[in-house]
Structure formats: structure tokens, C-alpha cells
Design a protein around this motif. Structure first.
Motif, PDB file in Angstrom:
ATOM      1  N   LEU A  80       1.897   5.974 -10.736  1.00  0.00           N
ATOM      2  CA  LEU A  80       3.120   6.309 -11.462  1.00  0.00           C
ATOM      3  C   LEU A  80       2.800   6.900 -12.832  1.00  0.00           C
ATOM      4  N   LEU A  81       1.788   6.363 -13.491  1.00  0.00           N
ATOM      5  CA  LEU A  81       1.420   6.856 -14.813  1.00  0.00           C
ATOM      6  C   LEU A  81       0.871   8.273 -14.736  1.00  0.00           C
ATOM      7  N   ILE A  82       0.012   8.535 -13.766  1.00  0.00           N
ATOM      8  CA  ILE A  82      -0.591   9.857 -13.616  1.00  0.00           C
ATOM      9  C   ILE A  82       0.452  10.905 -13.248  1.00  0.00           C
ATOM     10  N   ASN A  83       1.388  10.530 -12.363  1.00  0.00           N
ATOM     11  CA  ASN A  83       2.376  11.484 -11.871  1.00  0.00           C
ATOM     12  C   ASN A  83       3.664  11.503 -12.694  1.00  0.00           C
ATOM     13  N   GLY A  84       3.792  10.585 -13.644  1.00  0.00           N
ATOM     14  CA  GLY A  84       4.994  10.541 -14.465  1.00  0.00           C
ATOM     15  C   GLY A  84       6.220  10.030 -13.734  1.00  0.00           C
ATOM     16  N   GLY A  85       6.023   9.339 -12.625  1.00  0.00           N
ATOM     17  CA  GLY A  85       7.137   8.801 -11.854  1.00  0.00           C
ATOM     18  C   GLY A  85       6.751   8.636 -10.400  1.00  0.00           C
ATOM     19  N   PRO A  86       7.694   8.147  -9.569  1.00  0.00           N
ATOM     20  CA  PRO A  86       7.398   7.922  -8.146  1.00  0.00           C
ATOM     21  C   PRO A  86       7.210   9.221  -7.383  1.00  0.00           C
ATOM     22  N   VAL A  87       6.070   9.385  -6.801  1.00  0.00           N
ATOM     23  CA  VAL A  87       5.753  10.554  -5.969  1.00  0.00           C
ATOM     24  C   VAL A  87       5.201  10.036  -4.646  1.00  0.00           C
ATOM     25  N   GLY A  88       5.742  10.526  -3.545  1.00  0.00           N
ATOM     26  CA  GLY A  88       5.242  10.122  -2.238  1.00  0.00           C
ATOM     27  C   GLY A  88       5.850   8.848  -1.698  1.00  0.00           C
ATOM     28  N   PHE A  89       6.905   8.347  -2.342  1.00  0.00           N
ATOM     29  CA  PHE A  89       7.586   7.154  -1.814  1.00  0.00           C
ATOM     30  C   PHE A  89       8.971   7.038  -2.430  1.00  0.00           C
ATOM     31  N   ASP A  90       9.821   6.263  -1.759  1.00  0.00           N
ATOM     32  CA  ASP A  90      11.176   6.003  -2.238  1.00  0.00           C
ATOM     33  C   ASP A  90      11.173   4.659  -2.962  1.00  0.00           C
ATOM     34  N   PRO A  91      11.417   4.626  -4.273  1.00  0.00           N
ATOM     35  CA  PRO A  91      11.358   3.361  -5.006  1.00  0.00           C
ATOM     36  C   PRO A  91      12.441   2.362  -4.596  1.00  0.00           C
ATOM     37  N   LYS A  92      13.531   2.845  -3.971  1.00  0.00           N
ATOM     38  CA  LYS A  92      14.600   1.930  -3.564  1.00  0.00           C
ATOM     39  C   LYS A  92      14.227   1.152  -2.310  1.00  0.00           C
ATOM     40  N   THR A  93      13.691   1.835  -1.320  1.00  0.00           N
ATOM     41  CA  THR A  93      13.286   1.167  -0.074  1.00  0.00           C
ATOM     42  C   THR A  93      11.826   0.722  -0.114  1.00  0.00           C
ATOM     43  N   PHE A  94      11.094   1.224  -1.101  1.00  0.00           N
ATOM     44  CA  PHE A  94       9.669   0.928  -1.262  1.00  0.00           C
ATOM     45  C   PHE A  94       8.892   1.324  -0.019  1.00  0.00           C
ATOM     46  N   THR A  95       9.220   2.499   0.490  1.00  0.00           N
ATOM     47  CA  THR A  95       8.520   3.057   1.649  1.00  0.00           C
ATOM     48  C   THR A  95       8.144   4.504   1.362  1.00  0.00           C
ATOM     49  N   GLY A  96       7.187   5.006   2.091  1.00  0.00           N
ATOM     50  CA  GLY A  96       6.739   6.376   1.916  1.00  0.00           C
ATOM     51  C   GLY A  96       5.256   6.476   2.194  1.00  0.00           C
ATOM     52  N   PRO A  97       4.750   7.679   2.404  1.00  0.00           N
ATOM     53  CA  PRO A  97       3.338   7.862   2.777  1.00  0.00           C
ATOM     54  C   PRO A  97       2.354   7.304   1.756  1.00  0.00           C
ATOM     55  N   PHE A  98       2.679   7.417   0.455  1.00  0.00           N
ATOM     56  CA  PHE A  98       1.734   6.904  -0.537  1.00  0.00           C
ATOM     57  C   PHE A  98       1.609   5.391  -0.432  1.00  0.00           C
ATOM     58  N   LEU A  99       2.748   4.694  -0.337  1.00  0.00           N
ATOM     59  CA  LEU A  99       2.708   3.232  -0.271  1.00  0.00           C
ATOM     60  C   LEU A  99       2.070   2.753   1.033  1.00  0.00           C
ATOM     61  N   THR A 100       2.304   3.490   2.109  1.00  0.00           N
ATOM     62  CA  THR A 100       1.662   3.134   3.380  1.00  0.00           C
ATOM     63  C   THR A 100       0.144   3.239   3.251  1.00  0.00           C
ATOM     64  N   ALA A 101      -0.323   4.358   2.683  1.00  0.00           N
ATOM     65  CA  ALA A 101      -1.763   4.544   2.495  1.00  0.00           C
ATOM     66  C   ALA A 101      -2.323   3.512   1.526  1.00  0.00           C
ATOM     67  N   LEU A 102      -1.596   3.240   0.446  1.00  0.00           N
ATOM     68  CA  LEU A 102      -2.069   2.264  -0.531  1.00  0.00           C
ATOM     69  C   LEU A 102      -2.198   0.883   0.094  1.00  0.00           C
ATOM     70  N   ALA A 103      -1.224   0.503   0.926  1.00  0.00           N
ATOM     71  CA  ALA A 103      -1.274  -0.801   1.585  1.00  0.00           C
ATOM     72  C   ALA A 103      -2.460  -0.888   2.541  1.00  0.00           C
ATOM     73  N   VAL A 104      -2.682   0.168   3.305  1.00  0.00           N
ATOM     74  CA  VAL A 104      -3.784   0.174   4.274  1.00  0.00           C
ATOM     75  C   VAL A 104      -5.127   0.049   3.563  1.00  0.00           C
ATOM     76  N   PHE A 105      -5.313   0.852   2.489  1.00  0.00           N
ATOM     77  CA  PHE A 105      -6.619   0.878   1.829  1.00  0.00           C
ATOM     78  C   PHE A 105      -6.766  -0.196   0.749  1.00  0.00           C
ATOM     79  N   THR A 106      -5.717  -0.986   0.569  1.00  0.00           N
ATOM     80  CA  THR A 106      -5.812  -2.133  -0.336  1.00  0.00           C
ATOM     81  C   THR A 106      -5.923  -3.439   0.443  1.00  0.00           C
ATOM     82  N   TYR A 107      -5.172  -3.529   1.547  1.00  0.00           N
ATOM     83  CA  TYR A 107      -5.113  -4.768   2.321  1.00  0.00           C
ATOM     84  C   TYR A 107      -5.885  -4.697   3.642  1.00  0.00           C
ATOM     85  N   ALA A 108      -5.520  -3.749   4.490  1.00  0.00           N
ATOM     86  CA  ALA A 108      -6.067  -3.720   5.849  1.00  0.00           C
ATOM     87  C   ALA A 108      -7.506  -3.220   5.900  1.00  0.00           C
ATOM     88  N   LEU A 109      -7.770  -2.106   5.224  1.00  0.00           N
ATOM     89  CA  LEU A 109      -9.124  -1.533   5.146  1.00  0.00           C
ATOM     90  C   LEU A 109      -9.468  -1.374   3.671  1.00  0.00           C
TER      91      LEU A 109
END
Length: 278
Positions: A197-226
Motif C-alpha cells: 500500500l505504501l509503495i503503490n499509494g493505495g490498494p492495487v490488485g485487490f478490493d479493500p471492502k471484500t479483501f479479495t483480489g489477485p494480490f491478496l491471493t498471491a500474498l496469502a499463498v507466499f506468506t502462509y501456504a508456500l
């Protein structure tokens, strides 16, 4: 004319430089992570501790959707325990990795280790219950990834205990470090998100209301699963064991890069999330 002695001296100098770079990179990473985790721990104690003591549980929902549900005392207890026990992990975890404490305060190290392992298991189980029963935001991939993280935590905790009881301290240290990495998955996720968020100046690649989107999916996978954190750690282990100077330089550079990204995320989380809510 180059002599064998000259070649040998040059090789030894390169190896020494590679080793120093690797050690410095790992130390810098630990220092930055410690500062960030302790800031997070202070935030947990001041925000959740204060709201718990004052009975203002509804404020939890400003941070955790469905964190507090009126009338559901069992679920609320699980959520509260999960969050407050997390403070033990982020404050106590770095202490376990500090050599002076392990060497000079062995009894404290052992008791803190037992507390850390037990807390990690309890927090991971509470997190599983929260994810699948509380209607938390996020997509299915995020929930599955968090569930895999819980499996990692419990498995690594038991392996660390077994190695310690068998007095295989090298193996114990390795499993304890792996446990530290996966236990801090939520912290890495928050830091990664705030850095993005700091680098991009706001939410990019996800919907902050539903908290879904490709960025959050990738972040979850590479933070938790892999978890990338485990990849970095395994590279560090390999670089320590193998006399490959090139790989040591590459590993040191990768750790430096991760440390810089982590520092950006810590700054973003501190000024954008933790301080405003205290």
C-alpha cells in the motif's frame, strides 16, 4: 606469474568476504524483524489489552471483522485469547534467537521456549477456528493457506520439541527457526500488505471492502501456504553448510532485499495501522 599461494590467499579472502556478507545480512534481517515485531507486540497490548480491560470489545471489529459477536462468549474468548497470546509470540520469539540470551540465560531460554511452543500451537488452533467459523473476510484460497500455516506451526513445534528432548541441539535450532518463520505468517502478511500500500499509494490488485483480489491471493499463498520466509531460511542454511561463495553472495543479496522490503512494510504498518489505532 600467479602462484598457488596467491590463488589460495585470494580464494580464502573471497570466502571470508562471502561469509561476512552472509552473517551481516542475517543479523540485519533479525534486527529489523525484532524492531518490527516488538512494535506489533506493543500495539497488540495497548489496543487489545486496553479494550479488554475497559470492556470495549466492540472496538475489535474495527480491526477484525466479526472479531466480537455479542452473546457468543466462547467465540469471543477464542478471538481474545488468539490475539493477546500473539503478543507472547512476537515479543518472545526474537528473544529466543538472540545468542547472548541462549548462552547466558539458559534457564530463561528453556522456559521461554516451552511457553513459545505451547502458545504457537494454541494460537494456530484458535486461528483455525476463527477462519472457518467467524465468517472472516477473504477468499477461499486465503483460508486454505492460513490452515496450511497452522499445520506447519504444529508440525514444526513438535519437531523442535522432539529434537530438544533428544539433545540434538543443531536440529532443534533449525526446527525452532522454521517455527519462528511460519508462526509469524500473520505478521509477514500485514507487513507485506502495508508495504504494498505504501509503495503503490493505495490498494492495487485487490478490493479493500471484500479483501479479495489477485494480490491478496498471491500474498496469502507466499506468506502462509508456500512461505517465502522458509525459502530464505533454507537458502541460509544451505549457504552456511556448503563452501560455495557465489551462492553465499546470492543468498546474502536476497536476504538484504527481503530486509529492505520488510523495513518498508514495517514503516507502513506502524504509521498506517498500529499507531493510529492505539
Amino acid at each position: 606469474m600467479t602462484t598457488p599461494t596467491t590463488i589460495s590467499s585470494s580464494g580464502e579472502a573471497t570466502a571470508s568476504t562471502a561469509t561476512r556478507m552472509l552473517t551481516f545480512a542475517a543479523t540485519a534481517c533479525l534486527v529489523v524483524a525484532t524492531v518490527g515485531q516488538w512494535l506489533f507486540g506493543i500495539y497488540i497490548l495497548l489496543f487489545y489489552g486496553k479494550t479488554t480491560l475497559t470492556g470495549d470489545f466492540a472496538r475489535w471489529n474495527r480491526v477484525l471483522p466479526h472479531g466480537y459477536v455479542e452473546g457468543d462468549w466462547k467465540g469471543n474468548l477464542i478471538v481474545g485469547s488468539h490475539v493477546l497470546l500473539a503478543a507472547v509470540l512476537v515479543i518472545g520469539g526474537p528473544l529466543q534467537l538472540m545468542s547472548p540470551i541462549r548462552q547466558n540465560f539458559l534457564r530463561f531460554h528453556r522456559w521461554l521456549g516451552r511457553t513459545y511452543v505451547t502458545t504457537a500451537i494454541l494460537v494456530s488452533l484458535a486461528g483455525l477456528i476463527m477462519v472457518w467459523t467467524r465468517g472472516t473476510i477473504g477468499d477461499l484460497t486465503q483460508k486454505i493457506s492460513i490452515s496450511l500455516q497452522a499445520i506447519y506451526i504444529i508440525s514444526f513445534a513438535l519437531l523442535a520439541i522432539r529434537a530438544a528432548r533428544a539433545r540434538r541441539f543443531d536440529q532443534h535450532r533449525a526446527w525452532a527457526l522454521r517455527l519462528f518463520m511460519v508462526t509469524n505468517g500473520v505478521w509477514f502478511f500485514r507487513v507485506g500488505l502495508m508495504g504494498w500500500l505504501l509503495i503503490n499509494g493505495g490498494p492495487v490488485g485487490f478490493d479493500p471492502k471484500t479483501f479479495t483480489g489477485p494480490f491478496l491471493t498471491a500474498l496469502a499463498v507466499f506468506t502462509y501456504a508456500l512461505p517465502v520466509s522458509l525459502l530464505v531460511l533454507e537458502m541460509y542454511f544451505h549457504a552456511q553448510k556448503k563452501p560455495d561463495n557465489t551462492f553465499r553472495f546470492i543468498t546474502a543479496a536476497f536476504i538484504f532485499l527481503c530486509t529492505v522490503i520488510m523495513a518498508i512494510g514495517i514503516f507502513g504498518a506502524t504509521v498506517g495501522m498500529w499507531l493510529p489505532r492505539i
